[in-house]
Design an enzyme around this catalytic site. Structure first.
Site, PDB file in Angstrom:
ATOM      1  CB  THR A 158      95.848  23.579  97.506  1.00 47.79           C
ATOM      2  OG1 THR A 158      94.851  22.622  97.152  1.00 47.79           O
ATOM      3  CG2 THR A 158      95.381  24.355  98.724  1.00 47.79           C
ATOM      4  CB  CYS A 159      92.856  26.147  93.679  1.00 47.51           C
ATOM      5  SG  CYS A 159      93.446  25.255  92.223  1.00 47.51           S
ATOM      6  N   GLY A 160      90.797  24.295  93.610  1.00 50.14           N
ATOM      7  CA  GLY A 160      89.829  23.266  93.283  1.00 50.14           C
ATOM      8  C   GLY A 160      90.413  22.139  92.456  1.00 50.14           C
TER       9      GLY A 160
END
Length: 288
Positions: free
Chosen positions: A243-245
């Protein structure tokens, strides 16, 4: 000299490899340059100003699910097929993706091709900056496009939605790995997108995507990658969710996991753009 891992047309290839294969009839080169809104850069404008010969521009924001309010979510199968046909990318092609940052948004497109069932895809290690630093040729000439059908078999196991991630976070049966900068992960820095909470998914571990890269923008060798994940507290025996932004740098983690031979991983497409929006989803701050 920077130590690099062997070329692999399914994950990562060097600039030397690309230069040797640039004129192969079944090579398709994609410029997937994309930048955060506050970067002040345009991937398309940079592509038009100069790209590696034969490259087509892959617009991450347009080749997406425009029905979603979330940024550049994976497109419907039919849209992906039609866009690739229009770009002359299809069955039997070896795809190589690069970007103008080095190794950033290209990984997102690598993951997207994998999601659509196309394994013959690799990221250019070090991207356009390394290509230019080595004095290699760029052009402003558009590529010659010939239609090619692409057969798509979507692999649902490579993507996760908010319900899947919420369940995984509650049960603790997956390694959830967050690619954002440490200050954002800890909730100490504001999110670049307005209206989002600050913090991280409970139980997740932070592996900043830039820590996987060497000074020249190439990816570190597999042994070093494995050590980075382990040192961050990632349990590599569990299936992983990256996951990330907004689902871009999460794909850098996915690429690194493939490089160390870990194949049981999926990407949370909505990432923090989705999780950070909903007040009823649990949130953690501070170090993991």
């Amino acid at each position: 000299m920077t130590k690099t891992a062997p070329d692999d047309p399914r994950t990562l290839v060097s600039t030397d490899w690309l230069a040797a294969h640039l004129k192969d009839p079944d090579l398709r080169l994609l410029d997937a340059s994309w930048y955060l809104p506050d970067a002040g850069r345009s991937g398309l404008a940079e592509y038009q100003a100069g790209h590696i010969p034969g490259a087509r521009f892959f617009d991450i924001d347009e080749i997406s699910d425009l029905r979603s309010e979330l940024p550049h979510m994976a497109p419907p199968v039919e849209k992906f097929m039609s866009r690739m046909r229009a770009m002359g990318v299809g069955d039997g092609h070896q795809v190589v993706v690069y970007d103008g940052a080095g190794l950033f948004s290209a990984a997102r497109v690598w993951w997207l091709f994998r999601l659509m069932g196309h394994d013959a895809v690799a990221v250019l290690d070090g991207g356009l900056p390394k290509w230019l630093a080595e004095g290699r040729t760029v052009t402003t000439a558009p590529p010659v496009i010939r239609d090619r059908h692409m057969t798509v078999q979507r692999r649902a196991q490579l993507v996760r939605d908010v319900t899947d991630v919420a369940r995984a976070a509650k049960l603790g049966d997956h390694a959830i790995i967050d690619a954002r900068a440490p200050a954002r992960f800890r909730g100490e820095a504001p999110e670049p997108r307005a209206g989002l909470r600050s913090g991280h998914i409970p139980g997740s571990r932070n592996v900043f995507y830039q820590d996987l890269l060497q000074p020249d923008g190439t990816m570190k060798p597999p042994a070093a990658l494995r050590a980075i994940f382990t040192d961050a507290g990632v349990d590599l025996d569990k299936p992983a969710i990256t996951t990330c932004g907004s689902g871009v740098t999460a794909a850098v983690l996915s690429l690194a996991l493939d490089r160390i031979g870990k194949t049981d991983h999926a990407l949370y497409d909505g990432s923090w753009s989705e999780w950070g929006m909903y007040a009823d989803l649990p949130l953690a701050t501070g170090a993991a």
